[in-house]
Scaffold this motif. Structure first.
Motif, mmCIF file in Angstrom:
data_model
loop_
_atom_site.group_PDB
_atom_site.id
_atom_site.type_symbol
_atom_site.label_atom_id
_atom_site.label_comp_id
_atom_site.label_asym_id
_atom_site.label_seq_id
_atom_site.Cartn_x
_atom_site.Cartn_y
_atom_site.Cartn_z
ATOM 1 N N GLY A 1 18.691 -1.851 159.248
ATOM 2 C CA GLY A 1 19.971 -1.531 160.345
ATOM 3 C C GLY A 1 20.822 -2.509 160.233
ATOM 4 O O GLY A 1 21.637 -1.896 161.349
ATOM 5 N N SER A 2 21.343 -2.935 159.318
ATOM 6 C CA SER A 2 22.007 -4.014 159.314
ATOM 7 C C SER A 2 22.526 -3.819 157.609
ATOM 8 O O SER A 2 22.204 -3.437 156.897
ATOM 9 C CB SER A 2 22.154 -5.578 159.671
ATOM 10 O OG SER A 2 21.846 -5.166 161.278
ATOM 11 N N TYR A 3 23.939 -4.012 157.786
ATOM 12 C CA TYR A 3 24.870 -4.412 156.741
ATOM 13 C C TYR A 3 25.057 -5.867 156.047
ATOM 14 O O TYR A 3 25.850 -6.297 157.990
ATOM 15 C CB TYR A 3 25.625 -3.852 156.485
ATOM 16 C CG TYR A 3 26.083 -2.201 156.877
ATOM 17 C CD1 TYR A 3 26.442 -0.838 155.868
ATOM 18 C CD2 TYR A 3 26.105 -1.593 158.021
ATOM 19 C CE1 TYR A 3 26.127 -0.043 155.481
ATOM 20 C CE2 TYR A 3 25.672 -0.321 158.505
ATOM 21 C CZ TYR A 3 25.604 0.994 156.856
ATOM 22 O OH TYR A 3 25.430 2.142 156.960
ATOM 23 N N ILE A 4 23.987 -6.264 155.577
ATOM 24 C CA ILE A 4 24.464 -7.294 155.477
ATOM 25 C C ILE A 4 25.506 -7.974 153.346
ATOM 26 O O ILE A 4 25.352 -7.206 152.615
ATOM 27 C CB ILE A 4 23.370 -7.980 154.945
ATOM 28 C CG1 ILE A 4 22.246 -7.572 156.021
ATOM 29 C CG2 ILE A 4 22.533 -10.031 154.500
ATOM 30 C CD1 ILE A 4 20.807 -7.757 156.165
ATOM 31 N N PHE A 5 25.522 -9.445 153.230
ATOM 32 C CA PHE A 5 26.745 -10.108 152.775
ATOM 33 C C PHE A 5 26.476 -11.510 152.878
ATOM 34 O O PHE A 5 27.048 -11.972 153.754
ATOM 35 C CB PHE A 5 28.236 -8.992 152.491
ATOM 36 C CG PHE A 5 29.510 -9.401 151.353
ATOM 37 C CD1 PHE A 5 29.285 -8.556 150.502
ATOM 38 C CD2 PHE A 5 29.972 -11.328 151.312
ATOM 39 C CE1 PHE A 5 30.203 -9.084 149.049
ATOM 40 C CE2 PHE A 5 30.353 -11.086 150.566
ATOM 41 C CZ PHE A 5 30.649 -10.205 149.303
ATOM 42 N N GLU A 6 26.644 -11.675 151.570
ATOM 43 C CA GLU A 6 26.520 -13.354 151.803
ATOM 44 C C GLU A 6 27.595 -13.609 150.490
ATOM 45 O O GLU A 6 27.885 -13.158 149.690
ATOM 46 C CB GLU A 6 25.132 -14.117 150.606
ATOM 47 C CG GLU A 6 24.265 -13.235 151.819
ATOM 48 C CD GLU A 6 22.760 -14.196 151.361
ATOM 49 O OE1 GLU A 6 22.890 -14.352 150.315
ATOM 50 O OE2 GLU A 6 21.510 -14.063 152.055
ATOM 51 N N PHE A 7 28.349 -14.728 151.125
ATOM 52 C CA PHE A 7 29.359 -15.282 150.361
ATOM 53 C C PHE A 7 29.647 -16.549 150.351
ATOM 54 O O PHE A 7 29.382 -17.404 150.813
ATOM 55 C CB PHE A 7 30.644 -15.084 151.627
ATOM 56 C CG PHE A 7 31.955 -14.892 151.338
ATOM 57 C CD1 PHE A 7 33.185 -14.673 149.577
ATOM 58 C CD2 PHE A 7 33.100 -16.583 151.211
ATOM 59 C CE1 PHE A 7 33.969 -14.616 149.794
ATOM 60 C CE2 PHE A 7 33.564 -16.846 151.076
ATOM 61 C CZ PHE A 7 34.577 -16.306 149.679
ATOM 62 N N ASP A 8 30.125 -17.284 149.129
ATOM 63 C CA ASP A 8 29.880 -18.766 149.023
ATOM 64 C C ASP A 8 31.580 -19.009 148.799
ATOM 65 O O ASP A 8 32.215 -18.095 147.948
ATOM 66 C CB ASP A 8 29.663 -19.394 147.536
ATOM 67 C CG ASP A 8 27.860 -19.497 148.175
ATOM 68 O OD1 ASP A 8 27.070 -18.929 149.047
ATOM 69 O OD2 ASP A 8 26.954 -18.759 146.648
ATOM 70 N N ASP A 9 32.381 -19.993 149.320
ATOM 71 C CA ASP A 9 33.235 -20.645 149.159
ATOM 72 C C ASP A 9 33.210 -22.077 148.372
ATOM 73 O O ASP A 9 32.249 -22.231 147.474
ATOM 74 C CB ASP A 9 33.665 -20.957 150.541
ATOM 75 C CG ASP A 9 33.005 -22.343 151.245
ATOM 76 O OD1 ASP A 9 32.873 -22.833 150.239
ATOM 77 O OD2 ASP A 9 33.837 -22.729 152.163
ATOM 78 N N GLU A 10 34.532 -22.225 148.299
ATOM 79 C CA GLU A 10 35.194 -23.780 147.125
ATOM 80 C C GLU A 10 34.173 -24.671 147.633
ATOM 81 O O GLU A 10 34.443 -25.801 146.790
ATOM 82 C CB GLU A 10 35.719 -23.177 146.464
ATOM 83 C CG GLU A 10 36.893 -22.059 146.311
ATOM 84 C CD GLU A 10 38.392 -22.176 145.451
ATOM 85 O OE1 GLU A 10 38.912 -23.723 146.249
ATOM 86 O OE2 GLU A 10 38.865 -21.749 145.198
ATOM 87 N N GLU A 11 33.452 -25.305 149.016
ATOM 88 C CA GLU A 11 33.416 -25.888 149.055
ATOM 89 C C GLU A 11 31.394 -26.041 149.722
ATOM 90 O O GLU A 11 31.598 -26.970 149.781
ATOM 91 C CB GLU A 11 34.152 -26.146 150.223
ATOM 92 C CG GLU A 11 35.458 -26.016 150.598
ATOM 93 C CD GLU A 11 36.363 -26.858 151.811
ATOM 94 O OE1 GLU A 11 35.409 -27.311 152.891
ATOM 95 O OE2 GLU A 11 37.071 -27.182 151.723
#
Length: 335
Positions: free
Chosen positions: A240-250
């Protein structure tokens, strides 16, 4: 000697005796022939000069009086006008009701109160509203209305609706009881001071160009709809959800959820697998809520360009708003 000023009459008479010349000769700077009636001319000169000095003194006194009168008027005007206009924005939320775009204007003569928009989150029709404040835990009704529109005009001192003597207390203890679908719900009102005429000079504020403000200024939902379409195309759908995981430079990890049923974006920021910050964007009411687990004082909720600090002073609200949108757009533009 330099022609800058003229001696007073007493000084001229003394100079006349010392140099044995007429006053006319002193003033003109040259000698006259012996046929001149020096005493007669001196008397005329002294009389004219004394009259001139007297007129000049009277003129000086008149100028001072006029300046004092003008200064007194400016002081009177300033005292009566300074901080004479106060503008408060009105908003409030509860489980099922949202209030925004309200305004309360207070002047030296009148008070203008408009409740703004009252919306049921479940889209139920608002049947009636009651505006009141609590005094010694007792309800003091200000006004009742059979729909969700309420505008009040009151005169200071007349106190038909608002007690002028207790106005400061009333502003911090105001509530709206909303009746809808045979249910009653109480919404505490937040009145935030937006303007006071307490400045001699006003600076023109530049229009904000943040992404959140751009969305708020739209007359339609085109940008929001396009953003949701991009999220659906980019994010993974799960339960039921749209999911995304994101890593930054820190080495910060962001997990983003778009929940279609509530039309909201939830975002969590994690450090070493611990959640340290969260964001909640409600597309329906265009509000952004931020919570910091490490620094609770920085938590805030922003709706219609009004920032309400959940604890104390949330000085980094603009930075956290920018961080939210930067992560969203970086996620959508990532490979």
């Amino acid at each position: 000697e330099r022609g800058i000023t003229i001696p007073d009459p007493d000084t001229l008479l003394k100079l006349k005796e010392i140099f044995e010349v007429s006053i006319d000769e002193i003033l003109s700077g040259e000698s006259f022939d012996n046929n001149h009636d020096k005493n007669l001319n001196d008397n005329v000169t002294i009389h004219m000069y004394t009259k001139y000095r007297k007129s000049k003194k009277i003129l000086k006194v008149l100028v001072i009086i006029l300046l004092m009168f003008f200064l007194s008027f400016l002081i009177y005007f300033f005292v009566n006008s300074y901080r004479s206009i106060k503008v408060y924005t009105i908003y409030g939320t509860s489980d099922n009701i949202k209030i925004d775009n309200g305004v309360f204007v207070i002047t030296n003569d009148k008070m203008y109160f408009s409740i703004g928009n009252i919306v049921s989150k479940s889209e139920d029709k608002i049947d009636s509203i009651e505006l009141y404040y609590l005094l010694d835990n007792k309800k003091v009704t200000i006004a009742k209305q059979d729909d969700n529109f309420l505008t009040i005009i009151d005169y200071k001192g007349y106190d038909e609706y608002f007690d002028t003597q207790n106005l400061k207390f009333i502003l911090s203890n105001m509530y709206v009881e909303v009746t809808f679908d045979n249910k009653n719900e109480i919404v505490p009102l937040v009145l935030k001071k937006d303007f006071v005429n307490d400045k001699l000079f006003f600076k023109q504020k530049q229009k904000s160009s943040s992404i959140n403000d751009q969305i708020k200024e739209l007359n339609d939902n085109e940008m929001i709809d396009n953003l949701i379409i991009d999220i659906k195309n980019k994010f993974s759908f799960n339960d039921g959800s749209y999911i995304f995981e994101f890593d930054d430079e820190e080495s910060n990890k962001y997990t983003i959820y778009y929940i279609e049923s509530t039309n909201t974006i939830n975002m969590a920021k994690m450090k070493n697998e611990d959640i340290i910050e969260t964001w909640l964007l409600d597309f329906e009411f265009l509000s952004l809520q931020y919570n910091s687990l490490n620094n609770p004082k920085d938590s805030f909720i922003e709706s219609n360009n009004i920032i309400e600090c959940l604890k104390e002073k949330c000085t980094s609200s603009s930075e956290k708003e920018k961080e939210f949108w930067d992560v969203i757009h970086n996620a959508l533009n990532s490979n």
